[in-house]
Design a protein around this motif. Sequence first.
Motif, PDB file in Angstrom:
ATOM      1  N   ASN A  58       0.857  -1.171   0.000  1.00  0.00           N
ATOM      2  CA  ASN A  58       0.000   0.000   0.000  1.00  0.00           C
ATOM      3  C   ASN A  58       0.901   1.232   0.000  1.00  0.00           C
ATOM      4  O   ASN A  58       2.001   1.198   0.587  1.00  0.00           O
ATOM      5  N   TYR A  59       0.451   2.287  -0.664  1.00  0.00           N
ATOM      6  CA  TYR A  59       1.280   3.475  -0.835  1.00  0.00           C
ATOM      7  C   TYR A  59       0.506   4.749  -0.512  1.00  0.00           C
ATOM      8  O   TYR A  59      -0.700   4.834  -0.764  1.00  0.00           O
ATOM      9  N   ALA A  60       1.231   5.727  -0.003  1.00  0.00           N
ATOM     10  CA  ALA A  60       0.654   7.045   0.139  1.00  0.00           C
ATOM     11  C   ALA A  60       0.418   7.621  -1.247  1.00  0.00           C
ATOM     12  O   ALA A  60       1.168   7.327  -2.190  1.00  0.00           O
ATOM     13  N   ASP A  61      -0.612   8.443  -1.381  1.00  0.00           N
ATOM     14  CA  ASP A  61      -0.945   8.990  -2.700  1.00  0.00           C
ATOM     15  C   ASP A  61       0.219   9.739  -3.318  1.00  0.00           C
ATOM     16  O   ASP A  61       0.398   9.709  -4.547  1.00  0.00           O
ATOM     17  N   PHE A  62       1.029  10.382  -2.496  1.00  0.00           N
ATOM     18  CA  PHE A  62       2.088  11.221  -3.053  1.00  0.00           C
ATOM     19  C   PHE A  62       3.265  10.421  -3.616  1.00  0.00           C
ATOM     20  O   PHE A  62       4.164  11.014  -4.219  1.00  0.00           O
ATOM     21  N   VAL A  63       3.273   9.098  -3.468  1.00  0.00           N
ATOM     22  CA  VAL A  63       4.346   8.288  -4.068  1.00  0.00           C
ATOM     23  C   VAL A  63       3.820   7.202  -5.002  1.00  0.00           C
ATOM     24  O   VAL A  63       4.607   6.493  -5.629  1.00  0.00           O
ATOM     25  N   LYS A  64       2.512   7.080  -5.117  1.00  0.00           N
ATOM     26  CA  LYS A  64       1.945   6.039  -5.977  1.00  0.00           C
ATOM     27  C   LYS A  64       2.449   6.174  -7.408  1.00  0.00           C
ATOM     28  O   LYS A  64       2.481   7.266  -7.964  1.00  0.00           O
ATOM     29  N   GLY A  65       2.852   5.056  -7.968  1.00  0.00           N
ATOM     30  CA  GLY A  65       3.353   5.043  -9.333  1.00  0.00           C
ATOM     31  C   GLY A  65       4.832   5.399  -9.453  1.00  0.00           C
ATOM     32  O   GLY A  65       5.418   5.262 -10.525  1.00  0.00           O
TER      33      GLY A  65
END
Length: 121
Positions: A58-65
């Motif tokens: 799972n990732y924080a939105d600011f590092v997704k991708g």
Amino acid sequence: QVQVVESGGGLVQAGGSLRLSCVASRITFSINAMAWYRQAPGKQRELVASITHLSTTNYADFVKGRFTISRDNAKNTVYLQMSSLKPEDTAVYYCNAVQATTTGWRPFASWGQGTQVTVSS
């Protein structure tokens, strides 16, 4: 007491990549979730990514991708592959063993020294 040691940080230009490593000891690593956090100057520590013992991530939105968390149970090591780095990613990065709670992950190991990541523009 569970201990962690982070490494792999450094200075990189915007758009570049780094891979962070974290070795955990005094823990049955394979049955525990792990997570990466970061703390920028003047800001609170924030969760970046987590990986369960079954390797669900799972990732924080600011590092997704851009960031990928992975683990190697044979080496008691969790990794954070960081790509397309931005100046706002500049921070000290920490890892920890975590437990699931009703309000999210709770870190339970002693915090390590962290590893500094600096992204220049």
